[in-house]
Scaffold this active site. Sequence first.
Site, short mmCIF file in Angstrom:
data_model
loop_
_atom_site.label_atom_id
_atom_site.label_comp_id
_atom_site.label_asym_id
_atom_site.label_seq_id
_atom_site.Cartn_x
_atom_site.Cartn_y
_atom_site.Cartn_z
N TRP A 73 -25.43 1.91 -19.26
CA TRP A 73 -25.40 1.85 -20.48
C TRP A 73 -24.08 1.00 -20.83
O TRP A 73 -24.33 0.88 -22.26
CB TRP A 73 -24.84 3.37 -20.55
CG TRP A 73 -23.87 3.93 -21.91
CD1 TRP A 73 -24.54 4.96 -22.73
CD2 TRP A 73 -22.73 3.26 -21.91
NE1 TRP A 73 -23.78 5.35 -24.05
CE2 TRP A 73 -22.42 4.37 -23.52
CE3 TRP A 73 -21.62 3.41 -21.85
CZ2 TRP A 73 -21.22 4.39 -24.11
CZ3 TRP A 73 -20.29 3.42 -22.04
CH2 TRP A 73 -19.85 3.89 -23.71
N HIS A 74 -22.96 0.79 -20.33
CA HIS A 74 -22.30 0.00 -20.23
C HIS A 74 -22.68 -1.85 -20.68
O HIS A 74 -22.42 -2.26 -21.27
CB HIS A 74 -21.55 -0.73 -19.41
CG HIS A 74 -20.29 0.42 -19.29
ND1 HIS A 74 -21.02 1.63 -17.91
CD2 HIS A 74 -19.38 0.77 -19.59
CE1 HIS A 74 -19.72 3.04 -18.42
NE2 HIS A 74 -18.64 2.04 -18.63
N GLY A 75 -23.72 -2.07 -20.76
CA GLY A 75 -24.59 -3.53 -20.76
C GLY A 75 -25.90 -3.85 -20.14
O GLY A 75 -26.43 -3.04 -19.03
#
Length: 119
Positions: A73-75
């Site tokens: 989700w963060h990258g």
Amino acid sequence: MFGLELSPNFNLPYLARTASEFWNRWHITLSRWLRDYVYFPTSRALLRRDPRAGNIPNILIPPLITMLVSGLWHGTGLTFVLWGGMHGLYLVGERLLALRWPPDRRACSRAGGAGCRSR
């Protein structure tokens, strides 16, 4: 400001005593979404395969998968996936320690429940 009521998103996470408590206090809205849509379905699927109380895969796999999804989700870079895996391993380690040495309930009540989970 516009009549919208926002949920609290952080609750002093750096005062947490355990990794689980940290993630319950950090990014609360994302953590709830991950719990509801990744952790619980993974856990339920594993319980359907083996409903015994001591189902070790059900204790270890859901937090690891949930944190890997959090990393994604963060990258999508490798560092984010490694970050999610590392935090998933922290949670797995904490669970394994709790299986081996359950927290003392009297100490939990003296500490106001900080760092203690109910079973």
